[in-house]
Scaffold this motif. Structure first.
Motif, PDB file in Angstrom:
ATOM      1  N   PRO A  64       0.749  -1.355   0.156  1.00  0.00           N
ATOM      2  CA  PRO A  64      -0.052  -0.160  -0.041  1.00  0.00           C
ATOM      3  C   PRO A  64       0.889   1.207  -0.009  1.00  0.00           C
ATOM      4  O   PRO A  64       0.205   2.218  -0.140  1.00  0.00           O
ATOM      5  N   HIS A  65       1.958   1.257   0.309  1.00  0.00           N
ATOM      6  CA  HIS A  65       2.996   2.327   0.422  1.00  0.00           C
ATOM      7  C   HIS A  65       3.685   2.485  -0.761  1.00  0.00           C
ATOM      8  O   HIS A  65       4.289   3.797  -1.124  1.00  0.00           O
ATOM      9  N   TRP A  66       3.481   1.821  -1.771  1.00  0.00           N
ATOM     10  CA  TRP A  66       4.108   2.032  -3.182  1.00  0.00           C
ATOM     11  C   TRP A  66       3.302   2.803  -4.208  1.00  0.00           C
ATOM     12  O   TRP A  66       2.028   2.996  -4.018  1.00  0.00           O
ATOM     13  N   SER A  67       3.893   3.514  -5.232  1.00  0.00           N
ATOM     14  CA  SER A  67       3.083   4.077  -6.095  1.00  0.00           C
ATOM     15  C   SER A  67       3.590   3.813  -7.551  1.00  0.00           C
ATOM     16  O   SER A  67       4.775   3.069  -7.778  1.00  0.00           O
ATOM     17  N   ILE A  68       3.241   4.084  -8.668  1.00  0.00           N
ATOM     18  CA  ILE A  68       3.579   4.248  -9.962  1.00  0.00           C
ATOM     19  C   ILE A  68       4.615   5.249  -9.959  1.00  0.00           C
ATOM     20  O   ILE A  68       4.325   6.438  -9.815  1.00  0.00           O
ATOM     21  N   ARG A  69       5.940   4.847 -10.250  1.00  0.00           N
ATOM     22  CA  ARG A  69       7.159   5.843 -10.103  1.00  0.00           C
ATOM     23  C   ARG A  69       7.334   6.330 -11.823  1.00  0.00           C
ATOM     24  O   ARG A  69       7.681   7.251 -11.913  1.00  0.00           O
ATOM     25  N   SER A  70       6.867   5.671 -12.603  1.00  0.00           N
ATOM     26  CA  SER A  70       6.835   6.043 -14.012  1.00  0.00           C
ATOM     27  C   SER A  70       5.909   4.904 -15.023  1.00  0.00           C
ATOM     28  O   SER A  70       5.648   3.914 -14.467  1.00  0.00           O
ATOM     29  N   GLU A  71       5.516   5.752 -16.225  1.00  0.00           N
ATOM     30  CA  GLU A  71       4.997   4.824 -17.005  1.00  0.00           C
ATOM     31  C   GLU A  71       4.862   5.194 -18.381  1.00  0.00           C
ATOM     32  O   GLU A  71       5.401   6.388 -18.699  1.00  0.00           O
ATOM     33  N   GLY A  72       4.694   4.535 -19.359  1.00  0.00           N
ATOM     34  CA  GLY A  72       4.659   5.090 -20.738  1.00  0.00           C
ATOM     35  C   GLY A  72       4.034   4.086 -21.868  1.00  0.00           C
ATOM     36  O   GLY A  72       3.423   2.931 -21.206  1.00  0.00           O
ATOM     37  N   ARG A  73       4.267   4.334 -22.896  1.00  0.00           N
ATOM     38  CA  ARG A  73       3.640   3.474 -24.198  1.00  0.00           C
ATOM     39  C   ARG A  73       4.716   3.184 -25.173  1.00  0.00           C
ATOM     40  O   ARG A  73       5.686   4.244 -25.212  1.00  0.00           O
ATOM     41  N   GLY A  74       4.822   2.275 -25.740  1.00  0.00           N
ATOM     42  CA  GLY A  74       5.782   2.025 -26.677  1.00  0.00           C
ATOM     43  C   GLY A  74       5.419   0.774 -27.667  1.00  0.00           C
ATOM     44  O   GLY A  74       4.096   0.582 -27.566  1.00  0.00           O
ATOM     45  N   PRO A  79       2.119  -2.902 -30.034  1.00  0.00           N
ATOM     46  CA  PRO A  79       2.015  -1.703 -28.856  1.00  0.00           C
ATOM     47  C   PRO A  79       1.880  -2.297 -27.520  1.00  0.00           C
ATOM     48  O   PRO A  79       1.187  -3.318 -27.249  1.00  0.00           O
ATOM     49  N   ARG A  80       2.509  -1.577 -26.564  1.00  0.00           N
ATOM     50  CA  ARG A  80       2.345  -2.068 -25.302  1.00  0.00           C
ATOM     51  C   ARG A  80       2.274  -0.509 -24.403  1.00  0.00           C
ATOM     52  O   ARG A  80       2.844   0.406 -24.614  1.00  0.00           O
ATOM     53  N   ARG A  81       1.693  -0.917 -23.264  1.00  0.00           N
ATOM     54  CA  ARG A  81       1.681  -0.061 -22.248  1.00  0.00           C
ATOM     55  C   ARG A  81       2.542  -0.520 -21.042  1.00  0.00           C
ATOM     56  O   ARG A  81       2.616  -1.532 -20.861  1.00  0.00           O
ATOM     57  N   TRP A  82       3.400   0.338 -20.138  1.00  0.00           N
ATOM     58  CA  TRP A  82       4.052  -0.269 -19.168  1.00  0.00           C
ATOM     59  C   TRP A  82       4.063   0.660 -17.998  1.00  0.00           C
ATOM     60  O   TRP A  82       3.701   1.862 -18.200  1.00  0.00           O
ATOM     61  N   VAL A  83       4.104   0.004 -16.899  1.00  0.00           N
ATOM     62  CA  VAL A  83       4.407   1.062 -15.558  1.00  0.00           C
ATOM     63  C   VAL A  83       5.529   0.281 -14.682  1.00  0.00           C
ATOM     64  O   VAL A  83       5.732  -0.722 -14.767  1.00  0.00           O
ATOM     65  N   HIS A  84       5.938   1.199 -14.086  1.00  0.00           N
ATOM     66  CA  HIS A  84       7.019   0.710 -12.676  1.00  0.00           C
ATOM     67  C   HIS A  84       6.168   1.084 -11.571  1.00  0.00           C
ATOM     68  O   HIS A  84       6.115   2.362 -11.200  1.00  0.00           O
ATOM     69  N   PHE A  85       5.977   0.084 -10.661  1.00  0.00           N
ATOM     70  CA  PHE A  85       5.293   0.307  -9.537  1.00  0.00           C
ATOM     71  C   PHE A  85       6.065  -0.019  -8.537  1.00  0.00           C
ATOM     72  O   PHE A  85       6.442  -0.949  -8.407  1.00  0.00           O
ATOM     73  N   GLY A  86       6.355   0.764  -7.399  1.00  0.00           N
ATOM     74  CA  GLY A  86       7.432   0.345  -6.350  1.00  0.00           C
ATOM     75  C   GLY A  86       7.639   1.783  -5.513  1.00  0.00           C
ATOM     76  O   GLY A  86       6.646   2.488  -5.478  1.00  0.00           O
ATOM     77  N   ASP A  87       8.883   1.556  -4.896  1.00  0.00           N
ATOM     78  CA  ASP A  87       9.269   2.820  -3.799  1.00  0.00           C
ATOM     79  C   ASP A  87      10.491   3.239  -4.734  1.00  0.00           C
ATOM     80  O   ASP A  87      10.956   2.903  -5.652  1.00  0.00           O
ATOM     81  N   ASP A  88      11.301   3.884  -3.738  1.00  0.00           N
ATOM     82  CA  ASP A  88      12.457   4.549  -4.055  1.00  0.00           C
ATOM     83  C   ASP A  88      13.794   3.420  -4.592  1.00  0.00           C
ATOM     84  O   ASP A  88      14.634   3.665  -5.143  1.00  0.00           O
ATOM     85  N   THR A  89      13.498   2.181  -3.850  1.00  0.00           N
ATOM     86  CA  THR A  89      14.755   1.307  -4.247  1.00  0.00           C
ATOM     87  C   THR A  89      14.168   0.047  -4.746  1.00  0.00           C
ATOM     88  O   THR A  89      15.096  -0.678  -5.336  1.00  0.00           O
ATOM     89  N   HIS A  90      12.922  -0.396  -5.039  1.00  0.00           N
ATOM     90  CA  HIS A  90      12.590  -1.478  -5.623  1.00  0.00           C
ATOM     91  C   HIS A  90      11.194  -1.392  -6.097  1.00  0.00           C
ATOM     92  O   HIS A  90      10.326  -0.503  -5.973  1.00  0.00           O
ATOM     93  N   TYR A  91      11.057  -2.254  -7.576  1.00  0.00           N
ATOM     94  CA  TYR A  91       9.880  -2.070  -8.128  1.00  0.00           C
ATOM     95  C   TYR A  91       9.572  -3.078  -8.911  1.00  0.00           C
ATOM     96  O   TYR A  91      10.234  -4.164  -9.077  1.00  0.00           O
ATOM     97  N   ILE A  92       8.262  -3.290  -9.369  1.00  0.00           N
ATOM     98  CA  ILE A  92       7.646  -4.245 -10.381  1.00  0.00           C
ATOM     99  C   ILE A  92       7.534  -3.430 -11.714  1.00  0.00           C
ATOM    100  O   ILE A  92       6.804  -2.663 -11.463  1.00  0.00           O
ATOM    101  N   ALA A  93       8.198  -3.871 -12.808  1.00  0.00           N
ATOM    102  CA  ALA A  93       7.758  -3.405 -14.028  1.00  0.00           C
ATOM    103  C   ALA A  93       6.644  -4.402 -14.637  1.00  0.00           C
ATOM    104  O   ALA A  93       6.675  -5.542 -14.663  1.00  0.00           O
TER     105      ALA A  93
END
Length: 138
Positions: free
Chosen positions: A25-35, A41-55
């Motif tokens: 619950p303390h994580w957020s979307i760090r970045s996202e985009g399309r490409g 075509p795909r959408r992507w997000v990096h969901f995590g905190d300052d040191t760890h995330y799930i792409a």
């Protein structure tokens, strides 16, 4: 050295975010985009905190590996928590249930969930700080 991220290919990012937001619950979307990924075509997000995330990318097709089979592939990944009951409760609250219990062990509690893309995720709470106890096969 530490693991910075894992990259999961799914078909629905929003359902994946529902699962992982309940876990973290303390994580957020760090970045996202399309490409474009090899012509799709795909959408992507990096969901995590300052040191760890799930792409997470949404260009997945087909089903994930049969977890009860013997195919080569990703089996599961695990997160350590200080409060396993709270993680289970948050996931249950948003509609996810334990897929299997871990084995009985006096030094740890663990459960497994299947995320919306079919990846098995283990959550473990250690009841000992002694490595030989935490990693035993009782």
């Amino acid at each position: 050295m530490y693991l910075e991220h894992v990259n999961l290919v799914a078909s629905d990012i929003d359902s994946m975010l529902k699962f992982y937001r309940a876990v973290f619950p303390h994580w957020s979307i760090r970045s996202e985009g399309r490409g474009d990924w090899h012509g799709k075509p795909r959408r992507w997000v990096h969901f995590g905190d300052d040191t760890h995330y799930i792409a997470i990318s949404d260009h997945g097709e087909g089903e994930n590996r049969n977890l009860s089979g013997h195919q080569i592939g990703f089996a599961h990944f695990a997160y350590v928590t200080n409060n396993l009951s709270a993680v289970v409760m948050r996931l249950n609250k948003v509609g996810f249930t334990v897929s299997k219990q871990g084995s009985e062990n006096p030094f740890r509690k663990n459960v497994y969930f299947i995320d919306p893309a079919g990846f098995e995720v283990e959550f473990v709470e250690y009841l000992s700080d002694v490595p030989s106890e935490r990693n035993n096969d009782l």
